[in-house]
Scaffold this motif. Structure first.
Motif, short mmCIF file in Angstrom:
data_model
loop_
_atom_site.label_atom_id
_atom_site.label_comp_id
_atom_site.label_asym_id
_atom_site.label_seq_id
_atom_site.Cartn_x
_atom_site.Cartn_y
_atom_site.Cartn_z
N ASP A 4 26.51 -8.85 45.19
CA ASP A 4 25.58 -10.19 45.83
C ASP A 4 25.83 -10.46 47.54
OD1 ASP A 4 25.11 -12.93 46.59
OD2 ASP A 4 26.13 -13.70 44.11
N PRO A 5 24.31 -10.23 47.97
CA PRO A 5 25.35 -10.42 49.45
C PRO A 5 25.49 -11.95 49.66
CG PRO A 5 22.60 -10.80 48.54
CD PRO A 5 23.04 -10.29 47.18
N LEU A 6 25.76 -12.91 48.92
CA LEU A 6 26.09 -13.96 49.88
C LEU A 6 27.66 -13.76 49.42
CD1 LEU A 6 23.60 -16.28 47.75
CD2 LEU A 6 24.30 -15.36 50.72
N ILE A 7 28.95 -12.97 48.51
CA ILE A 7 29.30 -13.12 48.39
C ILE A 7 30.48 -13.14 49.41
CG2 ILE A 7 31.30 -12.14 47.19
CD1 ILE A 7 29.86 -13.97 45.28
N LYS A 8 31.00 -13.47 50.20
CA LYS A 8 32.17 -12.84 50.54
C LYS A 8 33.73 -13.02 50.83
CE LYS A 8 33.13 -13.68 55.99
NZ LYS A 8 32.06 -13.05 56.97
N GLU A 9 34.05 -13.02 49.81
CA GLU A 9 35.87 -13.16 50.13
C GLU A 9 36.30 -13.51 48.25
OE1 GLU A 9 39.69 -15.02 52.18
OE2 GLU A 9 38.10 -16.07 51.89
N LEU A 10 37.37 -12.86 47.98
CA LEU A 10 38.07 -12.56 46.93
C LEU A 10 39.41 -12.66 47.49
CD1 LEU A 10 38.12 -12.38 43.73
CD2 LEU A 10 38.70 -10.08 44.28
N LEU B 89 34.65 -5.04 41.68
CA LEU B 89 33.85 -4.54 42.56
C LEU B 89 31.95 -4.57 43.10
CD1 LEU B 89 35.67 -1.51 44.39
CD2 LEU B 89 35.98 -4.39 44.56
N PRO B 90 31.84 -4.57 41.15
CA PRO B 90 29.85 -5.62 41.78
C PRO B 90 30.06 -6.53 42.15
CG PRO B 90 30.71 -3.79 39.89
CD PRO B 90 32.19 -4.33 40.40
N TYR C 95 34.46 1.22 47.76
CA TYR C 95 34.80 -0.46 48.24
C TYR C 95 33.03 -0.24 49.21
CZ TYR C 95 39.44 -1.39 45.84
OH TYR C 95 40.14 -1.43 44.96
N PRO C 96 32.91 -2.04 49.44
CA PRO C 96 32.15 -2.34 49.93
C PRO C 96 32.31 -1.59 51.57
CG PRO C 96 32.54 -4.21 48.74
CD PRO C 96 33.50 -2.97 48.54
N GLU C 97 31.76 -1.19 52.50
CA GLU C 97 31.42 -0.28 53.38
C GLU C 97 31.97 -1.22 54.41
OE1 GLU C 97 28.20 2.19 54.49
OE2 GLU C 97 28.72 3.42 52.55
N ASP C 98 31.16 -2.67 54.64
CA ASP C 98 31.34 -4.03 55.33
C ASP C 98 33.16 -4.36 54.96
OD1 ASP C 98 29.57 -5.22 53.29
OD2 ASP C 98 28.65 -5.82 54.67
N CYS C 99 33.61 -4.18 54.02
CA CYS C 99 34.88 -5.01 53.84
C CYS C 99 36.26 -4.80 54.80
CB CYS C 99 35.07 -4.84 52.57
SG CYS C 99 36.11 -3.22 51.71
N ALA C 100 37.07 -5.59 55.08
CA ALA C 100 37.96 -5.19 55.09
C ALA C 100 39.14 -6.15 54.40
CB ALA C 100 37.87 -5.92 56.52
N ARG D 288 53.13 -9.42 43.42
CA ARG D 288 54.04 -9.71 44.28
C ARG D 288 52.83 -9.63 45.41
NH1 ARG D 288 58.55 -5.74 44.17
NH2 ARG D 288 59.33 -7.00 46.15
N ALA D 289 52.06 -9.18 45.15
CA ALA D 289 51.67 -9.38 47.84
C ALA D 289 50.50 -9.85 47.03
CB ALA D 289 51.26 -7.68 47.34
N SER D 290 49.91 -10.26 47.69
CA SER D 290 48.70 -11.11 48.47
C SER D 290 47.42 -10.30 48.55
CB SER D 290 48.99 -12.12 48.52
OG SER D 290 49.39 -12.95 48.97
N LEU D 291 46.27 -10.20 48.58
CA LEU D 291 45.10 -9.44 48.42
C LEU D 291 43.77 -10.34 48.64
CD1 LEU D 291 44.37 -5.82 47.14
CD2 LEU D 291 42.86 -7.64 47.77
N ASP D 292 43.29 -10.12 50.05
CA ASP D 292 42.48 -10.92 50.16
C ASP D 292 41.06 -9.39 50.36
OD1 ASP D 292 40.04 -12.65 51.87
OD2 ASP D 292 41.89 -14.13 52.41
N LEU D 293 40.23 -9.85 50.58
CA LEU D 293 39.62 -8.38 50.62
C LEU D 293 37.93 -9.39 50.87
CD1 LEU D 293 37.46 -6.17 48.15
CD2 LEU D 293 36.74 -7.48 49.37
N MET D 294 37.88 -9.27 52.18
CA MET D 294 36.29 -10.11 52.71
C MET D 294 35.51 -8.90 52.78
SD MET D 294 37.23 -13.69 56.11
CE MET D 294 37.72 -13.99 54.97
N ILE D 295 33.98 -10.01 53.25
CA ILE D 295 32.92 -9.01 53.99
C ILE D 295 32.92 -9.49 55.54
CG2 ILE D 295 30.45 -9.03 53.70
CD1 ILE D 295 32.32 -7.50 50.92
N ARG D 296 32.24 -8.63 56.00
CA ARG D 296 32.42 -8.68 57.79
C ARG D 296 32.90 -10.04 58.16
NH1 ARG D 296 27.56 -7.84 54.98
NH2 ARG D 296 27.56 -9.83 54.94
N PRO D 297 34.53 -9.84 58.14
CA PRO D 297 35.13 -10.70 59.13
C PRO D 297 34.99 -11.04 60.03
CG PRO D 297 37.12 -9.25 58.22
CD PRO D 297 35.90 -8.73 58.00
N THR D 298 35.09 -12.39 60.64
CA THR D 298 34.82 -12.40 61.88
C THR D 298 35.88 -12.57 63.41
OG1 THR D 298 33.94 -14.47 61.80
CG2 THR D 298 32.66 -13.43 61.81
#
Length: 231
Positions: free
Chosen positions: A160-166, A155-156, A131-136, A100-110
């Motif tokens: 990869d430092p190039l992964i930005k969003e799930l 979560l692994p 969870y990744p410390e620098d995510c929202a 039912r819910a949308s979930l967006d996990l992003m690293i360092r959102p600007t």
């Protein structure tokens, strides 16, 4: 005599202008062809591949991967406050999911991620442990989020430092990663932000498609178990 000199100067100027136009046209055509070829190596991953073109000149590739519909596209980000222009790669599985819910996990959102709907989701939630410390994380229905035990094994992905969003939503899944940044020297000296000259490798894409399929399978398995337990 002055008239002859002026004629020669005008002829030289005209020839120079024609050469400049010719070189500009050749460069633009080469850029167009290199962009269109960006997904050439990835076609082998898909059955019934379908290739389109976006307004940026980059292609968009869709098809079937291991029985599921997938969509590949890239979005250039040339906003001037970035250190370097970037090329974001979006890998999507557009499919209905039993959630039912949308979930967006992003690293360092600007706040200016042009490729994402992250900031259109109304609720930001606290980051669970490990969870990744620098995510929202944002969602539209915090009461109906997936149980943590479904997402935690995946979560692994963010090692990869190039992964930005799930993104996990009732309409499907998406992973976003940084495919390329503009060449620093060319950009700083000539403001050349051209990217995507080299086709992306299928070896970069296949593991991320497999990750999305694994998340999809876990969500569907959880839904089946929940339905059975409620019966």
């Amino acid at each position: 005599m002055p008239e002859i000199g002026l004629t020669i100067l005008l002829a030289l100027a005209g020839a120079g202008l024609a050469l400049l136009v010719h070189r500009t046209f050749r460069a633009a055509n080469a850029r167009r062809l290199s962009r269109l070829a960006y997904f050439n190596r990835c076609k082998s991953l898909l059955t019934t591949p379908r290739l389109g073109q976006s307004v940026t000149g980059f292609p968009r590739l869709s098809g079937i991967y291991k029985g599921s519909e997938c969509d590949l596209q890239v979005v250039p980000d040339t906003l001037t406050f970035r250190k370097l222009p970037a090329l974001w790669f979006l890998i999507s599985l557009p499919c209905p999911l039993p959630i039912r819910a949308s979930l967006d996990l992003m690293i360092r959102p600007t706040g200016v991620e042009s490729f994402s709907g992250f900031h259109r989701l109304p609720e930001q939630i606290a980051i669970p442990d490990n969870y990744p410390e620098d995510c929202a994380i944002r969602t539209d229905q915090p009461r109906h989020l997936l149980p943590e035990h479904i997402l935690r094994p995946h979560l692994p992905l963010f090692d990869d430092p190039l992964i930005k969003e799930l993104v996990i939503s009732p309409q499907g899944l998406r992973i976003v990663f940084l495919a390329e940044e503009a060449n620093r020297s060319r950009y700083l000296i000539f403001r050349d932000a051209e990217m995507g000259r080299t086709p992306i490798s299928p070896h970069r894409i296949a593991p991320l498609l497999d990750r999305l399929l694994a998340i999809k399978a876990d969500i569907e398995r959880h839904s089946r178990h929940a339905t059975r337990d409620a019966a």
